[in-house]
Design a protein around this motif. Structure first.
Motif, PDB file in Angstrom:
ATOM      1  N   ASP A 148       0.824  -1.206   0.000  1.00 49.99           N
ATOM      2  CA  ASP A 148       0.000   0.000   0.000  1.00 49.99           C
ATOM      3  C   ASP A 148       0.863   1.263   0.000  1.00 49.99           C
ATOM      4  OD1 ASP A 148       0.802  -0.458   2.613  1.00 49.99           O
ATOM      5  OD2 ASP A 148      -1.060   0.235   3.501  1.00 49.99           O
ATOM      6  N   SER A 149       2.002   1.216   0.663  1.00 45.06           N
ATOM      7  CA  SER A 149       2.874   2.398   0.664  1.00 45.06           C
ATOM      8  C   SER A 149       3.435   2.654  -0.737  1.00 45.06           C
ATOM      9  CB  SER A 149       3.992   2.253   1.696  1.00 45.06           C
ATOM     10  OG  SER A 149       4.773   1.124   1.428  1.00 45.06           O
ATOM     11  N   ARG A 150       3.695   1.596  -1.491  1.00 48.26           N
ATOM     12  CA  ARG A 150       4.182   1.751  -2.867  1.00 48.26           C
ATOM     13  C   ARG A 150       3.102   2.402  -3.728  1.00 48.26           C
ATOM     14  NH1 ARG A 150       7.032   2.775  -6.929  1.00 48.26           N
ATOM     15  NH2 ARG A 150       7.449   1.231  -8.518  1.00 48.26           N
ATOM     16  N   LEU A 151       1.844   1.989  -3.564  1.00 49.98           N
ATOM     17  CA  LEU A 151       0.746   2.602  -4.319  1.00 49.98           C
ATOM     18  C   LEU A 151       0.551   4.063  -3.915  1.00 49.98           C
ATOM     19  CD1 LEU A 151      -1.896  -0.263  -4.450  1.00 49.98           C
ATOM     20  CD2 LEU A 151      -0.495   0.610  -6.308  1.00 49.98           C
ATOM     21  N   ARG A 152       0.669   4.356  -2.608  1.00 45.47           N
ATOM     22  CA  ARG A 152       0.570   5.745  -2.150  1.00 45.47           C
ATOM     23  C   ARG A 152       1.639   6.613  -2.802  1.00 45.47           C
ATOM     24  NH1 ARG A 152      -2.773   7.140   1.981  1.00 45.47           N
ATOM     25  NH2 ARG A 152      -3.530   5.341   3.106  1.00 45.47           N
ATOM     26  N   GLU A 153       2.837   6.072  -2.875  1.00 45.26           N
ATOM     27  CA  GLU A 153       3.953   6.798  -3.470  1.00 45.26           C
ATOM     28  C   GLU A 153       3.690   7.079  -4.955  1.00 45.26           C
ATOM     29  OE1 GLU A 153       8.388   5.446  -4.841  1.00 45.26           O
ATOM     30  OE2 GLU A 153       7.692   4.760  -2.879  1.00 45.26           O
ATOM     31  N   GLU A 154       3.262   6.054  -5.707  1.00 47.60           N
ATOM     32  CA  GLU A 154       3.030   6.211  -7.146  1.00 47.60           C
ATOM     33  C   GLU A 154       1.869   7.156  -7.442  1.00 47.60           C
ATOM     34  OE1 GLU A 154       4.586   5.157 -10.011  1.00 47.60           O
ATOM     35  OE2 GLU A 154       6.187   4.617  -8.625  1.00 47.60           O
ATOM     36  N   PHE A 155       0.736   6.960  -6.763  1.00 43.84           N
ATOM     37  CA  PHE A 155      -0.450   7.761  -7.047  1.00 43.84           C
ATOM     38  C   PHE A 155      -0.394   9.129  -6.376  1.00 43.84           C
ATOM     39  CE2 PHE A 155      -1.793   3.659  -8.452  1.00 43.84           C
ATOM     40  CZ  PHE A 155      -2.680   3.911  -9.483  1.00 43.84           C
ATOM     41  N   GLY A 156       0.484   9.293  -5.392  1.00 48.17           N
ATOM     42  CA  GLY A 156       0.662  10.591  -4.739  1.00 48.17           C
ATOM     43  C   GLY A 156       1.194  11.641  -5.687  1.00 48.17           C
ATOM     44  N   ALA A 157       1.805  11.228  -6.776  1.00 56.37           N
ATOM     45  CA  ALA A 157       2.308  12.178  -7.775  1.00 56.37           C
ATOM     46  C   ALA A 157       1.173  12.915  -8.476  1.00 56.37           C
ATOM     47  CB  ALA A 157       3.160  11.433  -8.804  1.00 56.37           C
ATOM     48  N   PHE A 158      -0.049  12.402  -8.413  1.00 56.64           N
ATOM     49  CA  PHE A 158      -1.178  13.009  -9.106  1.00 56.64           C
ATOM     50  C   PHE A 158      -2.073  13.820  -8.185  1.00 56.64           C
ATOM     51  CE2 PHE A 158      -0.037   9.001 -11.159  1.00 56.64           C
ATOM     52  CZ  PHE A 158       0.422   9.502 -12.366  1.00 56.64           C
ATOM     53  N   GLY A 159      -1.929  13.652  -6.882  1.00 60.33           N
ATOM     54  CA  GLY A 159      -2.760  14.379  -5.920  1.00 60.33           C
ATOM     55  C   GLY A 159      -2.733  13.672  -4.575  1.00 60.33           C
ATOM     56  N   THR A 160      -3.592  14.123  -3.680  1.00 59.53           N
ATOM     57  CA  THR A 160      -3.641  13.558  -2.333  1.00 59.53           C
ATOM     58  C   THR A 160      -4.330  12.207  -2.345  1.00 59.53           C
ATOM     59  OG1 THR A 160      -3.794  15.789  -1.428  1.00 59.53           O
ATOM     60  CG2 THR A 160      -4.378  13.979   0.043  1.00 59.53           C
ATOM     61  N   VAL A 161      -3.621  11.185  -1.850  1.00 60.93           N
ATOM     62  CA  VAL A 161      -4.193   9.842  -1.731  1.00 60.93           C
ATOM     63  C   VAL A 161      -4.844   9.754  -0.356  1.00 60.93           C
ATOM     64  CG1 VAL A 161      -3.683   7.381  -1.650  1.00 60.93           C
ATOM     65  CG2 VAL A 161      -2.456   8.853  -3.265  1.00 60.93           C
ATOM     66  N   THR A 162      -6.159   9.546  -0.323  1.00 62.26           N
ATOM     67  CA  THR A 162      -6.862   9.497   0.957  1.00 62.26           C
ATOM     68  C   THR A 162      -7.003   8.080   1.501  1.00 62.26           C
ATOM     69  OG1 THR A 162      -9.014   9.449  -0.148  1.00 62.26           O
ATOM     70  CG2 THR A 162      -8.155  11.609   0.499  1.00 62.26           C
ATOM     71  N   ASP A 163      -6.913   7.065   0.612  1.00 59.29           N
ATOM     72  CA  ASP A 163      -7.058   5.689   1.085  1.00 59.29           C
ATOM     73  C   ASP A 163      -6.443   4.734   0.075  1.00 59.29           C
ATOM     74  OD1 ASP A 163      -7.994   3.640   2.852  1.00 59.29           O
ATOM     75  OD2 ASP A 163      -9.645   3.243   1.477  1.00 59.29           O
ATOM     76  N   VAL A 164      -5.867   3.651   0.580  1.00 63.66           N
ATOM     77  CA  VAL A 164      -5.373   2.555  -0.257  1.00 63.66           C
ATOM     78  C   VAL A 164      -5.859   1.264   0.379  1.00 63.66           C
ATOM     79  CG1 VAL A 164      -3.340   1.321  -1.087  1.00 63.66           C
ATOM     80  CG2 VAL A 164      -3.314   3.802  -1.011  1.00 63.66           C
ATOM     81  N   PHE A 165      -6.426   0.378  -0.440  1.00 68.93           N
ATOM     82  CA  PHE A 165      -6.916  -0.899   0.070  1.00 68.93           C
ATOM     83  C   PHE A 165      -6.429  -2.019  -0.835  1.00 68.93           C
ATOM     84  CE2 PHE A 165     -10.382  -4.162   0.064  1.00 68.93           C
ATOM     85  CZ  PHE A 165     -10.088  -4.683   1.307  1.00 68.93           C
ATOM     86  N   LEU A 166      -5.710  -2.969  -0.253  1.00 69.42           N
ATOM     87  CA  LEU A 166      -5.235  -4.152  -0.972  1.00 69.42           C
ATOM     88  C   LEU A 166      -5.897  -5.378  -0.358  1.00 69.42           C
ATOM     89  CD1 LEU A 166      -1.410  -3.401  -1.288  1.00 69.42           C
ATOM     90  CD2 LEU A 166      -3.093  -3.420  -3.114  1.00 69.42           C
TER      91      LEU A 166
END
Length: 158
Positions: free
Chosen positions: A96-114
């Motif tokens: 989930d931290s990897r997804l936060r890092e990747e998608f954080g480049a486009f805006g604020t990530v409020t939630d990640v669920f795996l």
């Protein structure tokens, strides 16, 4: 001998009743799992899709009551709504931290669920990322869909 015949008849009748009840239960009156595949449910109508709001947890309800809800109201250009994205074909090692890092480049990530498999606690190979604005979500979809992430070509859509 009459008693034996009478008792035998009663046993046969009871067995027939039991068999009939079993047949009735196998016809669909048994309870089924509550979780059903999305593919089995009909697609939502457009009007229902717009009216549907995400489920609320107790904390967000308390915030609304106290007046401390920090989420911004929708703006005129529609950027105030959070958007949940599906991310498919993930490598099992993606976190989930990897997804936060990747998608954080486009805006604020409020939630990640795996989601994890129940028996093995192993990732299922897909996840959900919630971005704070529609603009960020659309940008993430356009840049990340069919891109490489941890050695896999991922699918990203709403």
């Amino acid at each position: 001998t009459r008693r034996v015949l009478s008792t035998t008849k009663h046993l046969i009748i009871l067995n027939c009743i039991l068999i009939l009840n079993i047949i009735k239960m196998s016809d669909g009156s048994r309870s089924r799992s509550r979780s059903r595949s999305r593919s089995r449910s009909p697609p939502p109508r457009e009007s229902e899709d717009r009216d549907r709001s995400p489920p609320r947890n107790e904390e967000s309800h308390r915030d609304d009551v106290d007046g401390n809800n920090e989420s911004a109201p929708p703006t005129e250009n529609g950027e105030g709504d959070e958007v949940k994205l599906y991310v498919g074909n993930l490598d099992y090692a993606t976190t989930d931290s990897r997804l936060r890092e990747e998608f954080g480049a486009f805006g604020t990530v409020t939630d990640v669920f795996l989601p994890m498999e129940r028996g093995t606690s192993r990732p299922r190979g897909f996840g959900f990322v919630t971005l704070s604005t529609r603009a960020a979500a659309e940008q993430a979809i356009s840049k990340m869909d069919q891109s490489q992430l941890d050695g896999r070509t991922v699918r990203v859509n709403e």
